[in-house]
Design a protein around this motif. Structure first.
Motif, PDB file in Angstrom:
ATOM      1  N   THR A  21       0.859  -1.178   0.000  1.00  0.00           N
ATOM      2  CA  THR A  21       0.000   0.000   0.000  1.00  0.00           C
ATOM      3  C   THR A  21       0.900   1.235   0.000  1.00  0.00           C
ATOM      4  OG1 THR A  21      -0.048   0.143   2.409  1.00  0.00           O
ATOM      5  CG2 THR A  21      -1.754  -1.227   1.347  1.00  0.00           C
ATOM      6  N   VAL A  22       0.311   2.372  -0.277  1.00  0.00           N
ATOM      7  CA  VAL A  22       1.076   3.623  -0.223  1.00  0.00           C
ATOM      8  C   VAL A  22       1.629   3.818   1.185  1.00  0.00           C
ATOM      9  CG1 VAL A  22       0.911   6.134  -0.428  1.00  0.00           C
ATOM     10  CG2 VAL A  22      -0.221   4.681  -2.110  1.00  0.00           C
ATOM     11  N   LYS A  23       0.811   3.502   2.174  1.00  0.00           N
ATOM     12  CA  LYS A  23       1.250   3.637   3.563  1.00  0.00           C
ATOM     13  C   LYS A  23       2.467   2.748   3.857  1.00  0.00           C
ATOM     14  CE  LYS A  23      -0.517   3.686   8.235  1.00  0.00           C
ATOM     15  NZ  LYS A  23      -1.691   3.635   9.077  1.00  0.00           N
ATOM     16  N   MET A  24       2.457   1.526   3.339  1.00  0.00           N
ATOM     17  CA  MET A  24       3.609   0.622   3.533  1.00  0.00           C
ATOM     18  C   MET A  24       4.852   1.162   2.838  1.00  0.00           C
ATOM     19  SD  MET A  24       2.108  -3.245   3.154  1.00  0.00           S
ATOM     20  CE  MET A  24       3.713  -3.984   3.025  1.00  0.00           C
ATOM     21  N   LEU A  25       4.696   1.683   1.632  1.00  0.00           N
ATOM     22  CA  LEU A  25       5.834   2.246   0.899  1.00  0.00           C
ATOM     23  C   LEU A  25       6.447   3.419   1.654  1.00  0.00           C
ATOM     24  CD1 LEU A  25       4.486   2.141  -2.767  1.00  0.00           C
ATOM     25  CD2 LEU A  25       6.406   0.826  -1.842  1.00  0.00           C
ATOM     26  N   VAL A  26       5.586   4.290   2.160  1.00  0.00           N
ATOM     27  CA  VAL A  26       6.071   5.438   2.926  1.00  0.00           C
ATOM     28  C   VAL A  26       6.763   4.963   4.198  1.00  0.00           C
ATOM     29  CG1 VAL A  26       5.342   7.481   4.235  1.00  0.00           C
ATOM     30  CG2 VAL A  26       4.391   7.048   1.964  1.00  0.00           C
ATOM     31  N   ALA A  67      15.376   5.355   5.849  1.00  0.00           N
ATOM     32  CA  ALA A  67      16.021   6.622   6.213  1.00  0.00           C
ATOM     33  C   ALA A  67      16.436   6.630   7.687  1.00  0.00           C
ATOM     34  CB  ALA A  67      15.083   7.790   5.917  1.00  0.00           C
ATOM     35  N   LEU A  68      15.555   6.147   8.557  1.00  0.00           N
ATOM     36  CA  LEU A  68      15.871   6.119   9.988  1.00  0.00           C
ATOM     37  C   LEU A  68      17.028   5.162  10.268  1.00  0.00           C
ATOM     38  CD1 LEU A  68      15.247   7.122  12.816  1.00  0.00           C
ATOM     39  CD2 LEU A  68      13.451   5.379  12.969  1.00  0.00           C
ATOM     40  N   ALA A  69      17.031   4.002   9.621  1.00  0.00           N
ATOM     41  CA  ALA A  69      18.141   3.053   9.792  1.00  0.00           C
ATOM     42  C   ALA A  69      19.455   3.691   9.339  1.00  0.00           C
ATOM     43  CB  ALA A  69      17.866   1.770   8.999  1.00  0.00           C
ATOM     44  N   PHE A  70      19.398   4.437   8.248  1.00  0.00           N
ATOM     45  CA  PHE A  70      20.587   5.106   7.716  1.00  0.00           C
ATOM     46  C   PHE A  70      21.139   6.111   8.730  1.00  0.00           C
ATOM     47  CE2 PHE A  70      22.707   8.253   4.948  1.00  0.00           C
ATOM     48  CZ  PHE A  70      23.596   7.412   4.288  1.00  0.00           C
ATOM     49  N   VAL A  71      20.257   6.910   9.306  1.00  0.00           N
ATOM     50  CA  VAL A  71      20.680   7.908  10.297  1.00  0.00           C
ATOM     51  C   VAL A  71      21.227   7.209  11.547  1.00  0.00           C
ATOM     52  CG1 VAL A  71      19.844   9.718  11.862  1.00  0.00           C
ATOM     53  CG2 VAL A  71      19.144   9.719   9.461  1.00  0.00           C
ATOM     54  N   LEU A  72      20.495   6.205  12.049  1.00  0.00           N
ATOM     55  CA  LEU A  72      20.949   5.483  13.243  1.00  0.00           C
ATOM     56  C   LEU A  72      22.278   4.777  13.006  1.00  0.00           C
ATOM     57  CD1 LEU A  72      17.556   3.990  14.492  1.00  0.00           C
ATOM     58  CD2 LEU A  72      18.887   5.835  15.563  1.00  0.00           C
ATOM     59  N   GLY A  73      22.517   4.341  11.768  1.00  0.00           N
ATOM     60  CA  GLY A  73      23.774   3.686  11.428  1.00  0.00           C
ATOM     61  C   GLY A  73      24.973   4.612  11.494  1.00  0.00           C
ATOM     62  N   TYR A  74      24.732   5.900  11.365  1.00  0.00           N
ATOM     63  CA  TYR A  74      25.825   6.870  11.449  1.00  0.00           C
ATOM     64  C   TYR A  74      26.111   7.316  12.877  1.00  0.00           C
ATOM     65  CZ  TYR A  74      26.959   7.335   6.581  1.00  0.00           C
ATOM     66  OH  TYR A  74      27.416   7.069   5.310  1.00  0.00           O
ATOM     67  N   ILE A  75      25.263   6.918  13.812  1.00  0.00           N
ATOM     68  CA  ILE A  75      25.518   7.216  15.222  1.00  0.00           C
ATOM     69  C   ILE A  75      26.229   5.993  15.788  1.00  0.00           C
ATOM     70  CG2 ILE A  75      24.502   7.807  17.456  1.00  0.00           C
ATOM     71  CD1 ILE A  75      22.076   8.916  15.859  1.00  0.00           C
TER      72      ILE A  75
END
Length: 181
Positions: free
Chosen positions: A6-11, A18-26
């Motif tokens: 669904t669109v909701k799942m894609l979002v 994106a959150l995993a990417f940011v958390l990976g840099y911490i």
């Protein structure tokens, strides 16, 4: 488990990447030849898998692995790159095998089982590349497979503990929306 995206799942999948990417840099601690203890980079991928099932979880995990590879991945061989990035993070999506139990069970069991399965398989992917492509880093006289297992476990066990604790603490918030989907 849902059959169609669904669109909701894609979002939600995009936000989890994106959150995993940011958390990976911490990084709380970095290993000398790669790998690190982060602020929980696997958490968004595993949460997505527990909420939506394994196939969507594998897709989101593999896409995250590709993003991580494109933005600073260490590539020494094409097979190593595939195993260390899309495969290693894609298998985290297998936590979604426990999505039905996660939705109805308020215990830590589905979180523990899903995170264990995903992280053990991620460790297997990294262990393969470590023993095959990075055997020269093993101390003289030490089996490269044993070295690779010890090396990868040294940071993934800590990541596992962080992941399980945080997902369990967030469990009520994570499952709250499941009834409306």
């Amino acid at each position: 488990m849902k059959k169609n995206w669904t669109v909701k799942m894609l979002v939600e999948g995009g936000l989890c990447i994106a959150l995993a990417f940011v958390l990976g840099y911490i990084k709380l601690f970095s290993m000398p030849q790669g790998g690190s203890v982060t602020a929980g980079e696997m958490i968004p991928i595993i949460i997505f898998a527990l909420r939506h099932g394994s196939l969507p979880g594998i897709v989101v995990g593999a896409v995250y692995g590709l993003v991580q590879m494109l933005f600073g991945g260490s590539i020494f061989h094409p097979i190593q790159a595939i195993l260390d990035y899309p495969v290693a993070f894609g298998v985290l999506g297998l936590a979604g095998i426990f999505s039905a139990e996660f939705e109805k069970n308020k215990s830590i069991k589905p979180v523990l089982a899903g995170a264990s399965l995903g992280i053990v398989l991620r460790m297997l992917a990294h262990t393969l590349t470590g023993a095959i492509f990075f055997a020269s880093y093993a101390p003289e006289g030490q089996n490269p497979w044993v070295y690779s297992i010890i090396y990868n476990a040294s940071y993934l066990v800590v990541e596992f503990i962080i992941t399980v604790i945080i997902i369990y603490l967030l469990r009520n918030v994570i499952t709250k929306d499941l009834q409306r989907i």
